[in-house]
Design a protein around this motif. Structure first.
Motif, mmCIF file in Angstrom:
data_model
loop_
_atom_site.group_PDB
_atom_site.id
_atom_site.type_symbol
_atom_site.label_atom_id
_atom_site.label_comp_id
_atom_site.label_asym_id
_atom_site.label_seq_id
_atom_site.Cartn_x
_atom_site.Cartn_y
_atom_site.Cartn_z
ATOM 1 N N GLU A 54 0.806 -1.230 0.000
ATOM 2 C CA GLU A 54 0.000 0.000 0.000
ATOM 3 C C GLU A 54 0.837 1.276 0.000
ATOM 4 O OE1 GLU A 54 -3.221 0.003 2.803
ATOM 5 O OE2 GLU A 54 -3.484 -2.166 2.656
ATOM 6 N N LEU A 55 2.140 1.181 -0.218
ATOM 7 C CA LEU A 55 2.954 2.400 -0.257
ATOM 8 C C LEU A 55 2.524 3.311 -1.400
ATOM 9 C CD1 LEU A 55 6.556 1.099 0.533
ATOM 10 C CD2 LEU A 55 5.128 2.554 1.954
ATOM 11 N N CYS A 60 0.143 8.509 -3.127
ATOM 12 C CA CYS A 60 -0.602 9.102 -4.246
ATOM 13 C C CYS A 60 -1.272 10.420 -3.828
ATOM 14 C CB CYS A 60 -1.667 8.125 -4.746
ATOM 15 S SG CYS A 60 -2.688 8.822 -6.047
ATOM 16 N N PRO A 61 -0.901 11.513 -4.464
ATOM 17 C CA PRO A 61 -1.472 12.807 -4.059
ATOM 18 C C PRO A 61 -2.937 12.959 -4.444
ATOM 19 C CG PRO A 61 -0.106 13.093 -6.001
ATOM 20 C CD PRO A 61 0.046 11.665 -5.574
ATOM 21 N N ALA A 62 -3.379 12.170 -5.410
ATOM 22 C CA ALA A 62 -4.769 12.283 -5.864
ATOM 23 C C ALA A 62 -5.675 11.272 -5.174
ATOM 24 C CB ALA A 62 -4.829 12.084 -7.376
ATOM 25 N N LYS A 63 -5.072 10.448 -4.323
ATOM 26 C CA LYS A 63 -5.838 9.419 -3.600
ATOM 27 C C LYS A 63 -6.664 8.556 -4.557
ATOM 28 C CE LYS A 63 -4.500 10.825 0.442
ATOM 29 N NZ LYS A 63 -3.164 10.306 0.731
ATOM 30 N N GLU A 89 -6.792 -1.137 -7.377
ATOM 31 C CA GLU A 89 -7.609 -0.299 -8.273
ATOM 32 C C GLU A 89 -6.970 1.064 -8.453
ATOM 33 O OE1 GLU A 89 -11.927 -2.176 -6.860
ATOM 34 O OE2 GLU A 89 -11.505 -0.044 -6.568
ATOM 35 N N ILE A 90 -7.035 1.566 -9.660
ATOM 36 C CA ILE A 90 -6.620 2.945 -9.940
ATOM 37 C C ILE A 90 -7.796 3.658 -10.597
ATOM 38 C CG2 ILE A 90 -5.078 4.458 -11.248
ATOM 39 C CD1 ILE A 90 -2.939 2.385 -11.085
ATOM 40 N N ASN A 91 -8.157 4.793 -10.042
ATOM 41 C CA ASN A 91 -9.243 5.591 -10.607
ATOM 42 C C ASN A 91 -8.647 6.634 -11.557
ATOM 43 O OD1 ASN A 91 -11.318 7.341 -11.177
ATOM 44 N ND2 ASN A 91 -12.120 7.384 -9.094
ATOM 45 N N ILE A 96 -3.198 11.887 -11.957
ATOM 46 C CA ILE A 96 -2.535 12.992 -12.655
ATOM 47 C C ILE A 96 -1.207 12.537 -13.261
ATOM 48 C CG2 ILE A 96 -3.620 14.829 -11.307
ATOM 49 C CD1 ILE A 96 -1.079 14.868 -9.553
ATOM 50 N N HIS A 97 -0.956 11.235 -13.254
ATOM 51 C CA HIS A 97 0.243 10.651 -13.869
ATOM 52 C C HIS A 97 1.535 11.299 -13.380
ATOM 53 C CE1 HIS A 97 -1.900 7.954 -16.583
ATOM 54 N NE2 HIS A 97 -2.818 8.906 -16.618
ATOM 55 N N CYS A 98 1.588 11.489 -12.080
ATOM 56 C CA CYS A 98 2.789 12.086 -11.496
ATOM 57 C C CYS A 98 3.889 11.047 -11.296
ATOM 58 C CB CYS A 98 2.450 12.732 -10.160
ATOM 59 S SG CYS A 98 1.868 11.539 -8.927
#
Ligand code: SF4
Ligand code: SF4
Length: 225
Positions: A54-55, A60-63, A89-91, A96-98
């Protein structure tokens, strides 16, 4: 003449070199560190690299990442460690593809392909699960109907943006292969590092070729003059 002035502009343009391309049939080469849609990688033996730590979700800044880890079944382990990611899962309505998730991952499980041509007509499709993210048996991203995979050779490649905090940050590690084997791709080329552009004698960075640092070349050149 006034009414033909506009046509004159058009006529002049007809003889100038064309600057427009035939996108999407022809695409421009993407930068080596281009951030596209993610993949969850597997080792060469087929096991998943994700250990469900879960790191990536934490950083992830966009959660937009949701991970849940679970103990590996002893009779059929999914990953080599004790745990694996059983929900991932990725929403993409938020991402923002950082690439901070890529940097945070301790096992190189999550990386980004170079595909950015995908869009959705419903919110469900925008949430990628393990079914979409885990690479197939050849190590390639699973193509979704709403994704435009025209240039497979380029889009399939991982972004060269990996971990800025990896040992590549130290000059002593430049040119060394630090990445673990990957299904379908074997071992990637050595990291280029951050203190100078690395290249081999042939001009390409390659795992088994001597690597020459540009500033050293310049120094050699200077000593010859
Ligand atoms: S690229 Fe950035 S925003 Fe997207 S999932 Fe990774 S950490 Fe989150
Ligand atoms: S992708 Fe990497 S950082 Fe995210 S849960 Fe899996 S192992 Fe951990």
């Amino acid at each position: 003449m006034g009414r033909f002035a506009g046509f004159a502009v058009t006529f002049k343009q007809m003889f100038k070199p064309r600057v427009t391309g035939f996108y999407p049939r022809e695409k421009r080469p993407k930068p080596p560190r281009f951030h596209g849609r993610h993949v969850l990688n597997r080792y060469e033996d087929g096991m998943e690299k994700c250990i469900g730590c879960e790191l990536c979700a934490g950083v992830c800044p966009a959660k937009c990442i949701y991970v849940r880890g679970a103990d590996n079944p002893t009779d059929a382990p999914v990953s080599p460690g004790e745990r694996y990611g059983f929900v991932y899962e990725i929403n993409y309505l938020r991402c923002i593809h950082c690439d901070l998730c890529v940097e945070a991952c301790p096992t190189e499980a999550i990386t980004e392909s170079k595909l950015f041509e995908f869009s959705f007509s419903n919110r469900e499709d925008a949430i990628y699960t393990k079914r979409e993210l885990v690479v197939d048996d050849e190590g390639r991203a699973r193509r979704q109907p709403w994704e435009l995979w025209l240039d497979e050779s380029e889009n399939d490649n991982n972004s060269e943006w990996m971990r800025a905090t990896s040992s590549a940050g130290a000059a002593a590690y430049e040119g060394r292969v630090n990445w673990s084997g990957e299904l379908g791709y074997g071992v990637r080329s050595p990291e280029r590092g951050q203190s100078g552009i690395m290249r081999s004698a042939s001009g390409m960075t390659a795992p088994d070729e001597p690597v020459v640092r540009v500033d050293e070349e310049a120094a050699d050149e200077g000593s010859r003059n």
